[in-house]
Design a protein around this motif. Structure first.
Motif, PDB file in Angstrom:
ATOM      1  N   GLY A   1     -17.625 -75.026 -48.606  1.00 29.80           N
ATOM      2  CA  GLY A   1     -16.689 -76.051 -49.228  1.00 29.80           C
ATOM      3  C   GLY A   1     -16.180 -75.751 -50.415  1.00 29.80           C
ATOM      4  O   GLY A   1     -16.953 -75.187 -51.336  1.00 29.80           O
ATOM      5  N   LYS A   2     -14.767 -76.251 -50.842  1.00 26.13           N
ATOM      6  CA  LYS A   2     -14.576 -75.792 -52.224  1.00 26.13           C
ATOM      7  C   LYS A   2     -14.825 -76.770 -53.243  1.00 26.13           C
ATOM      8  O   LYS A   2     -14.560 -76.294 -54.461  1.00 26.13           O
ATOM      9  CB  LYS A   2     -12.959 -75.922 -52.096  1.00 26.13           C
ATOM     10  CG  LYS A   2     -12.242 -77.104 -51.552  1.00 26.13           C
ATOM     11  CD  LYS A   2     -10.964 -76.772 -51.622  1.00 26.13           C
ATOM     12  CE  LYS A   2     -10.175 -77.871 -51.365  1.00 26.13           C
ATOM     13  NZ  LYS A   2      -8.543 -77.769 -51.186  1.00 26.13           N
ATOM     14  N   LYS A   3     -15.097 -77.902 -53.006  1.00 21.89           N
ATOM     15  CA  LYS A   3     -15.372 -79.007 -53.964  1.00 21.89           C
ATOM     16  C   LYS A   3     -17.113 -78.754 -54.715  1.00 21.89           C
ATOM     17  O   LYS A   3     -17.916 -78.007 -54.097  1.00 21.89           O
ATOM     18  CB  LYS A   3     -15.786 -80.345 -53.376  1.00 21.89           C
ATOM     19  CG  LYS A   3     -14.334 -80.921 -52.716  1.00 21.89           C
ATOM     20  CD  LYS A   3     -14.543 -82.477 -52.463  1.00 21.89           C
ATOM     21  CE  LYS A   3     -13.377 -82.982 -51.848  1.00 21.89           C
ATOM     22  NZ  LYS A   3     -13.331 -84.098 -51.291  1.00 21.89           N
ATOM     23  N   PHE A   4     -16.855 -78.876 -56.037  1.00 25.84           N
ATOM     24  CA  PHE A   4     -17.880 -78.565 -56.892  1.00 25.84           C
ATOM     25  C   PHE A   4     -18.353 -77.027 -57.098  1.00 25.84           C
ATOM     26  O   PHE A   4     -19.470 -76.735 -57.503  1.00 25.84           O
ATOM     27  CB  PHE A   4     -19.395 -79.609 -56.405  1.00 25.84           C
ATOM     28  CG  PHE A   4     -19.167 -81.038 -56.903  1.00 25.84           C
ATOM     29  CD1 PHE A   4     -19.707 -81.526 -57.636  1.00 25.84           C
ATOM     30  CD2 PHE A   4     -18.634 -81.995 -55.672  1.00 25.84           C
ATOM     31  CE1 PHE A   4     -19.548 -82.782 -58.028  1.00 25.84           C
ATOM     32  CE2 PHE A   4     -18.300 -82.969 -55.842  1.00 25.84           C
ATOM     33  CZ  PHE A   4     -19.050 -83.605 -57.035  1.00 25.84           C
ATOM     34  N   LEU A   5     -17.330 -76.363 -56.948  1.00 26.54           N
ATOM     35  CA  LEU A   5     -17.365 -75.138 -57.503  1.00 26.54           C
ATOM     36  C   LEU A   5     -16.514 -74.460 -58.428  1.00 26.54           C
ATOM     37  O   LEU A   5     -16.017 -73.480 -58.442  1.00 26.54           O
ATOM     38  CB  LEU A   5     -17.256 -74.340 -56.143  1.00 26.54           C
ATOM     39  CG  LEU A   5     -18.132 -74.014 -54.959  1.00 26.54           C
ATOM     40  CD1 LEU A   5     -17.593 -73.442 -53.655  1.00 26.54           C
ATOM     41  CD2 LEU A   5     -19.473 -73.482 -55.384  1.00 26.54           C
ATOM     42  N   HIS A   6     -16.571 -75.373 -59.356  1.00 28.69           N
ATOM     43  CA  HIS A   6     -15.562 -75.160 -60.696  1.00 28.69           C
ATOM     44  C   HIS A   6     -16.585 -74.925 -61.946  1.00 28.69           C
ATOM     45  O   HIS A   6     -17.515 -75.950 -62.346  1.00 28.69           O
ATOM     46  CB  HIS A   6     -14.888 -76.256 -60.938  1.00 28.69           C
ATOM     47  CG  HIS A   6     -13.829 -76.871 -59.941  1.00 28.69           C
ATOM     48  ND1 HIS A   6     -12.760 -75.967 -59.827  1.00 28.69           N
ATOM     49  CD2 HIS A   6     -13.669 -77.611 -59.280  1.00 28.69           C
ATOM     50  CE1 HIS A   6     -12.233 -76.440 -58.498  1.00 28.69           C
ATOM     51  NE2 HIS A   6     -12.691 -77.603 -58.314  1.00 28.69           N
ATOM     52  N   ALA A   7     -16.407 -73.518 -62.235  1.00 26.04           N
ATOM     53  CA  ALA A   7     -17.603 -73.124 -63.560  1.00 26.04           C
ATOM     54  C   ALA A   7     -17.358 -73.991 -64.724  1.00 26.04           C
ATOM     55  O   ALA A   7     -15.991 -74.342 -64.905  1.00 26.04           O
ATOM     56  CB  ALA A   7     -17.268 -71.957 -63.743  1.00 26.04           C
ATOM     57  N   GLY A   8     -18.273 -74.417 -65.541  1.00 24.33           N
ATOM     58  CA  GLY A   8     -17.996 -74.940 -66.663  1.00 24.33           C
ATOM     59  C   GLY A   8     -19.077 -74.877 -67.743  1.00 24.33           C
ATOM     60  O   GLY A   8     -20.111 -74.080 -67.372  1.00 24.33           O
ATOM     61  N   PRO A   9     -19.172 -76.138 -68.617  1.00 22.32           N
ATOM     62  CA  PRO A   9     -20.292 -75.989 -69.580  1.00 22.32           C
ATOM     63  C   PRO A   9     -21.472 -76.713 -69.210  1.00 22.32           C
ATOM     64  O   PRO A   9     -22.346 -76.727 -69.798  1.00 22.32           O
ATOM     65  CB  PRO A   9     -19.623 -76.773 -70.595  1.00 22.32           C
ATOM     66  CG  PRO A   9     -18.677 -77.713 -70.017  1.00 22.32           C
ATOM     67  CD  PRO A   9     -18.143 -77.038 -68.765  1.00 22.32           C
ATOM     68  N   GLY A  10     -21.617 -77.220 -67.826  1.00 29.03           N
ATOM     69  CA  GLY A  10     -22.822 -77.884 -67.345  1.00 29.03           C
ATOM     70  C   GLY A  10     -22.384 -79.214 -66.771  1.00 29.03           C
ATOM     71  O   GLY A  10     -21.379 -79.899 -67.384  1.00 29.03           O
TER      72      GLY A  10
END
Length: 434
Positions: free
Chosen positions: A249-258
């Motif tokens: 699934g594609k949700k919560f796969l966005h890289a970021g600062p934590g």
């Protein structure tokens, strides 16, 4: 159906307003008199899109009211929800259940007739059992049931999550309580929303397991982003490539600062402590907690690197302070590590956030300069850092940004801009995993 909601914070206020919109008679209780007075005047103490309209519409219709008198609210109620805070307990990381147990005692004294007492707060496994024991000790003669009904509300989209949820989880131990909970959620049954009935302990664990899994997905893609930077890959393409797999699934796969916020940080820690207590450690979640903590601190190093190796004596514009857009919630936001870290390294910080400044002033160093807009924050700064992906930052006039900055440097911790476009604009651009 008459409903009492103990706690008029984020969960209690949203849930109470939505139940009232379903047609129930709801009384929200809070011990903070100033909050109740404000709500009676139609003033909403938190920022959540659409909540002011929902609260005031049902208030004017007579279905939603507010009080500090818990006894009056509970009297005659068929369902009483406990929606009080369960912060991380200092010293050991367990959830602090002081407010939950105090609410249970107050409810016990005020109940009249059969009542279903529902834990809406996020609580460790076995809490509903303890709530039942407390009420039974206070009122041996009382006729009641205790249920677990965890919330799955995303800040910024809470009303839609309540009215059109993926599922509703209800933990009960008897048919009478199940019937009351079915009646409460009748509009969702009519919409064929999946209603998952389980035991109370299973229900309590579902909430923690769900949040821990989502936190794990975020942490996983953040570590993959670090690897992408080392090998020359693009984390956004990696996310899309794996997210199209239906098993992932594609949700919560966005890289970021934590990750930050009111749920993931405290709930992952509480799950770790509960698992250790029962002799079944969750090693993956333990690692997630540690990696996420270190990641926020590592963002300061990333900003320093983009600024030539040091921020000492430089001015850094920080755009976005809340842990996510469309909320004023600052709890465990990455900015709470990034901004003090920059200041400790000798930087002057100029900050902007559409909703979070009021709370940020209580949590961030006094030296932070707060600005009325992103361009004011960027004026004569040596670099601009995007920490929270508010819509106000998604379509900045890049030519104006470049002209406003002393040095054309942008560190985008949310990957909202195209590196090729930034290069065309002549802006030195650093992002996550690209």
């Amino acid at each position: 159906m008459k409903v009492a909601m103990i706690g008029a914070g984020y969960v209690g206020l949203v849930s109470g307003a939505c139940f009232a919109d379903f047609g129930h008679e709801v009384v929200c209780v809070d011990m903070v008199e100033s909050k109740i007075e404000a709500l009676r005047k139609g003033e909403i103490p938190i920022y959540e899109p659409g909540l002011d309209v929902l609260v005031n519409g049902n208030r004017f219709a007579g279905r939603l009211s507010f009080t500090t008198d818990i006894a009056e609210a509970v009297k005659g109620a068929e369902a009483v929800f406990i929606a009080v805070g369960t912060p991380t307990r200092r010293g050991d990381g367990h959830a602090d259940l002081t407010y939950v147990y105090a609410a249970a005692r107050d409810i016990a004294k005020a109940m009249t007739g059969y009542t279903v007492v529902v834990t809406k707060s996020t609580v460790p496994v076995g809490t509903a059992d303890e709530v039942e024991a407390i009420i039974r000790a206070e009122r041996p003669d009382a006729e009641f049931s205790v249920a677990s009904n965890p919330e799955f509300l995303r800040e910024g989209a809470a009303i839609d999550d309540f009215k059109r949820p993926d599922r509703v989880v209800v933990g009960v131990e008897d048919d009478r309580a199940r019937d009351v909970m079915r009646a409460l959620y009748r509009p969702l049954f009519l919409n064929e929303t999946p209603i998952v009935f389980t035991s109370r302990r299973t229900s309590e664990l579902i909430k923690y397991a769900a949040n821990a899994f989502l936190a794990t997905k975020i942490t996983f893609i953040n570590e993959i982003a670090d690897l992408c930077e080392k090998v020359g890959a693009n984390v956004q393409d990696v996310s899309r490539g794996i997210g199209l797999d239906g098993r992932i699934g594609k949700k919560f796969l966005h890289a970021g600062p934590g990750y930050g916020g009111s749920c993931f940080p405290k709930d992952t820690i509480a799950l770790v402590r509960t698992a250790q207590q029962f002799g079944a450690p969750v090693r993956i979640v333990e690692t997630v907690v540690d990696v996420n903590t270190q990641r926020k601190l590592h963002m300061v190093d990333k900003i320093e690197a983009a600024c030539g190796g040091s921020v000492k004596g430089k001015t850094v514009a920080v755009l976005g302070l809340t842990f996510k857009p469309e909320t004023d919630d600052m709890r465990d936001a990455p900015s709470l590590d990034i901004v003090p870290g920059l200041i400790e390294k000798g930087a002057t910080v100029r900050a902007h956030d559409p909703q979070g400044v009021k709370e940020a002033k209580h949590l961030l160093p006094a030296s932070v300069i707060y600005c009325d807009g992103p361009y004011e924050a960027a004026k004569d700064a040596d670099a601009v850092v995007i920490v929270t992906e508010w819509n106000a930052y998604r379509a900045l006039d890049l030519a104006r940004v470049k002209k406003t900055l002393k040095n054309p440097v942008m560190i985008d911790l949310r990957n909202i801009y195209d590196p090729a476009e930034m290069a065309k604009q002549g802006i030195a651009y650093s992002s996550i995993g690209r």
